[in-house]
Scaffold this motif. Sequence first.
Motif, PDB file in Angstrom:
ATOM      1  N   ASP A  34       0.839  -1.200   0.000  1.00  0.00           N
ATOM      2  CA  ASP A  34       0.000   0.000   0.000  1.00  0.00           C
ATOM      3  C   ASP A  34       0.876   1.254   0.000  1.00  0.00           C
ATOM      4  O   ASP A  34       2.104   1.159  -0.148  1.00  0.00           O
ATOM      5  CB  ASP A  34      -0.972  -0.024   1.187  1.00  0.00           C
ATOM      6  N   ALA A  35       0.250   2.391   0.170  1.00  0.00           N
ATOM      7  CA  ALA A  35       0.996   3.659   0.073  1.00  0.00           C
ATOM      8  C   ALA A  35       2.117   3.739   1.106  1.00  0.00           C
ATOM      9  O   ALA A  35       3.121   4.410   0.888  1.00  0.00           O
ATOM     10  CB  ALA A  35       0.026   4.820   0.264  1.00  0.00           C
ATOM     11  N   ALA A  36       1.966   3.037   2.221  1.00  0.00           N
ATOM     12  CA  ALA A  36       2.967   3.127   3.288  1.00  0.00           C
ATOM     13  C   ALA A  36       3.965   1.967   3.241  1.00  0.00           C
ATOM     14  O   ALA A  36       4.742   1.785   4.167  1.00  0.00           O
ATOM     15  CB  ALA A  36       2.270   3.177   4.634  1.00  0.00           C
ATOM     16  N   GLY A  37       3.934   1.149   2.208  1.00  0.00           N
ATOM     17  CA  GLY A  37       4.916   0.061   2.107  1.00  0.00           C
ATOM     18  C   GLY A  37       4.244  -1.294   2.075  1.00  0.00           C
ATOM     19  O   GLY A  37       3.326  -1.532   1.293  1.00  0.00           O
ATOM     20  N   LEU A  38       4.702  -2.197   2.977  1.00  0.00           N
ATOM     21  CA  LEU A  38       4.161  -3.555   2.997  1.00  0.00           C
ATOM     22  C   LEU A  38       3.594  -3.858   4.366  1.00  0.00           C
ATOM     23  O   LEU A  38       4.210  -3.513   5.387  1.00  0.00           O
ATOM     24  CB  LEU A  38       5.270  -4.575   2.723  1.00  0.00           C
ATOM     25  N   CYS A  39       2.435  -4.518   4.405  1.00  0.00           N
ATOM     26  CA  CYS A  39       1.919  -4.959   5.706  1.00  0.00           C
ATOM     27  C   CYS A  39       1.319  -6.349   5.565  1.00  0.00           C
ATOM     28  O   CYS A  39       0.938  -6.770   4.468  1.00  0.00           O
ATOM     29  CB  CYS A  39       0.913  -3.972   6.276  1.00  0.00           C
ATOM     30  N   LEU A  40       1.288  -7.049   6.680  1.00  0.00           N
ATOM     31  CA  LEU A  40       0.855  -8.443   6.683  1.00  0.00           C
ATOM     32  C   LEU A  40      -0.402  -8.577   7.536  1.00  0.00           C
ATOM     33  O   LEU A  40      -0.412  -8.196   8.708  1.00  0.00           O
ATOM     34  CB  LEU A  40       1.975  -9.304   7.282  1.00  0.00           C
ATOM     35  N   GLN A  41      -1.453  -9.111   6.920  1.00  0.00           N
ATOM     36  CA  GLN A  41      -2.713  -9.297   7.654  1.00  0.00           C
ATOM     37  C   GLN A  41      -2.907 -10.780   7.920  1.00  0.00           C
ATOM     38  O   GLN A  41      -2.808 -11.595   7.000  1.00  0.00           O
ATOM     39  CB  GLN A  41      -3.873  -8.783   6.790  1.00  0.00           C
ATOM     40  N   ASP A  42      -3.192 -11.109   9.197  1.00  0.00           N
ATOM     41  CA  ASP A  42      -3.547 -12.481   9.545  1.00  0.00           C
ATOM     42  C   ASP A  42      -5.041 -12.609   9.262  1.00  0.00           C
ATOM     43  O   ASP A  42      -5.863 -11.970   9.919  1.00  0.00           O
ATOM     44  CB  ASP A  42      -3.221 -12.700  11.032  1.00  0.00           C
ATOM     45  N   ARG A  43      -5.383 -13.437   8.292  1.00  0.00           N
ATOM     46  CA  ARG A  43      -6.795 -13.533   7.902  1.00  0.00           C
ATOM     47  C   ARG A  43      -7.650 -14.123   9.036  1.00  0.00           C
ATOM     48  O   ARG A  43      -8.851 -13.937   9.073  1.00  0.00           O
ATOM     49  CB  ARG A  43      -6.916 -14.430   6.664  1.00  0.00           C
ATOM     50  N   GLY A  44      -6.970 -14.831   9.967  1.00  0.00           N
ATOM     51  CA  GLY A  44      -7.688 -15.398  11.105  1.00  0.00           C
ATOM     52  C   GLY A  44      -8.057 -14.325  12.125  1.00  0.00           C
ATOM     53  O   GLY A  44      -8.835 -14.588  13.049  1.00  0.00           O
ATOM     54  N   ALA A  45      -7.461 -13.137  12.020  1.00  0.00           N
ATOM     55  CA  ALA A  45      -7.757 -12.036  12.952  1.00  0.00           C
ATOM     56  C   ALA A  45      -8.027 -10.788  12.122  1.00  0.00           C
ATOM     57  O   ALA A  45      -7.268  -9.825  12.167  1.00  0.00           O
ATOM     58  CB  ALA A  45      -6.575 -11.827  13.898  1.00  0.00           C
ATOM     59  N   PRO A  46      -9.130 -10.777  11.359  1.00  0.00           N
ATOM     60  CA  PRO A  46      -9.347  -9.695  10.390  1.00  0.00           C
ATOM     61  C   PRO A  46      -9.516  -8.322  11.024  1.00  0.00           C
ATOM     62  O   PRO A  46      -9.292  -7.307  10.385  1.00  0.00           O
ATOM     63  CB  PRO A  46     -10.626 -10.127   9.649  1.00  0.00           C
ATOM     64  N   ARG A  47      -9.891  -8.297  12.322  1.00  0.00           N
ATOM     65  CA  ARG A  47     -10.101  -6.985  12.953  1.00  0.00           C
ATOM     66  C   ARG A  47      -8.801  -6.403  13.503  1.00  0.00           C
ATOM     67  O   ARG A  47      -8.738  -5.227  13.834  1.00  0.00           O
ATOM     68  CB  ARG A  47     -11.114  -7.097  14.080  1.00  0.00           C
ATOM     69  N   ALA A  48      -7.790  -7.269  13.620  1.00  0.00           N
ATOM     70  CA  ALA A  48      -6.523  -6.773  14.172  1.00  0.00           C
ATOM     71  C   ALA A  48      -5.822  -5.912  13.124  1.00  0.00           C
ATOM     72  O   ALA A  48      -5.927  -6.184  11.925  1.00  0.00           O
ATOM     73  CB  ALA A  48      -5.637  -7.954  14.544  1.00  0.00           C
ATOM     74  N   ALA A  49      -5.129  -4.892  13.611  1.00  0.00           N
ATOM     75  CA  ALA A  49      -4.365  -4.046  12.681  1.00  0.00           C
ATOM     76  C   ALA A  49      -3.286  -4.902  12.033  1.00  0.00           C
ATOM     77  O   ALA A  49      -2.703  -5.771  12.691  1.00  0.00           O
ATOM     78  CB  ALA A  49      -3.738  -2.899  13.457  1.00  0.00           C
ATOM     79  N   PRO A  50      -3.022  -4.693  10.746  1.00  0.00           N
ATOM     80  CA  PRO A  50      -1.979  -5.494  10.106  1.00  0.00           C
ATOM     81  C   PRO A  50      -0.602  -5.203  10.702  1.00  0.00           C
ATOM     82  O   PRO A  50      -0.388  -4.153  11.305  1.00  0.00           O
ATOM     83  CB  PRO A  50      -2.043  -5.072   8.635  1.00  0.00           C
ATOM     84  N   THR A  51       0.296  -6.169  10.546  1.00  0.00           N
ATOM     85  CA  THR A  51       1.654  -6.019  11.064  1.00  0.00           C
ATOM     86  C   THR A  51       2.519  -5.334  10.014  1.00  0.00           C
ATOM     87  O   THR A  51       2.464  -5.686   8.838  1.00  0.00           O
ATOM     88  CB  THR A  51       2.232  -7.415  11.381  1.00  0.00           C
TER      89      THR A  51
END
Length: 277
Positions: free
Chosen positions: A47-64
């Motif tokens: 995204d615009a700020a680089g790379l982030c990792l989303q745990d699909r098992g915790a969709p509400r958590a902010a991505p890492t």
Amino acid sequence: MHAHSAIAFELTDHPDPEAMSALAQRLGLVPTASAAGQQAAFLLRADAAGLCLQDRGAPRAAPTRVDFCDPSLQHRLRTSGKRQGIGKAVGLDKLPPAASLQVLDATAGLGRDALVLAHLGCRVQLLERSAVLHAMLEAGLRQAEVAQQTAAAAGVPTLAALRRLTLQHAEARDCFAAIALGQQPQPDVIYLDPMFPPRSGSAKAKKDITALHGLLGSESDLAGLLRAALPCARYRVVLKRPEARLDDGLPTPTLWLQSKATCFAVYVNSSFSSMRP
Ligand SMILES: C[S@@+](CC[C@H](N)C(=O)[O-])C[C@H]1O[C@@H](n2cnc3c(N)ncnc32)[C@H](O)[C@@H]1O
């Protein structure tokens, strides 16, 4: 470790879409819209700020994300010193005046500990064996340099600290073998923070690491990793542990240092008194 096919890739508004598509291909990630992508347990987003990792098992958590400008990390930088915590563990309180340390952070992760050490004046070589984490670290370093050049400097690590970090995509054991053979220079200090089994806790850094745990798993042979590191450091090896307890057949450290939420087992090979600035 899970195979990278367990990670879907999504490109949103990254400024360099070609480079990101090439990265996704190199890492063997699958498009998020594909059948495999929809099943994937993790999503890497450019995204615009680089790379982030989303745990699909915790969709509400902010991505890492590797975010060197993150306020909690900034707070750590402001409150860290050479005589406490990680600074003391690597021996900064014992260094002769004007000397500096070359630290090999052999388990780089999100690069937070490495940035604290660089902020305290160490030159830090970061090793990360996960290609995905390595790409996130690269993106985080780039983003921090951009922030440094564009933002009013408050809340951004100094360029000098960022420039003391060098990043390598490598397995630590291979690097230790090369040092033992004299093919790579011996670092002053080796720092190890392998993945612990997840614990409960509320700090953001812990949540990020817990998210990564599902992707990377715990260290399966911590004793082997530590034993390979021990002869490679000129002065000391520091192992971060959740508590001051020896398990996994680990050798007894020279000393334990306890700080707020972590412990450091310190294995001293040599004192700094013979060190030249
Ligand atoms: C707990 S995280 C480190 C967190 C880091 N200290 C920080 O402050 O962000 C552990 C990281 O070490 C990496 N790692 C574990 N064993 C490794 C090895 N043998 N060689 C290279 N990297 C390794 C994992 O992929 C993971 O990203």
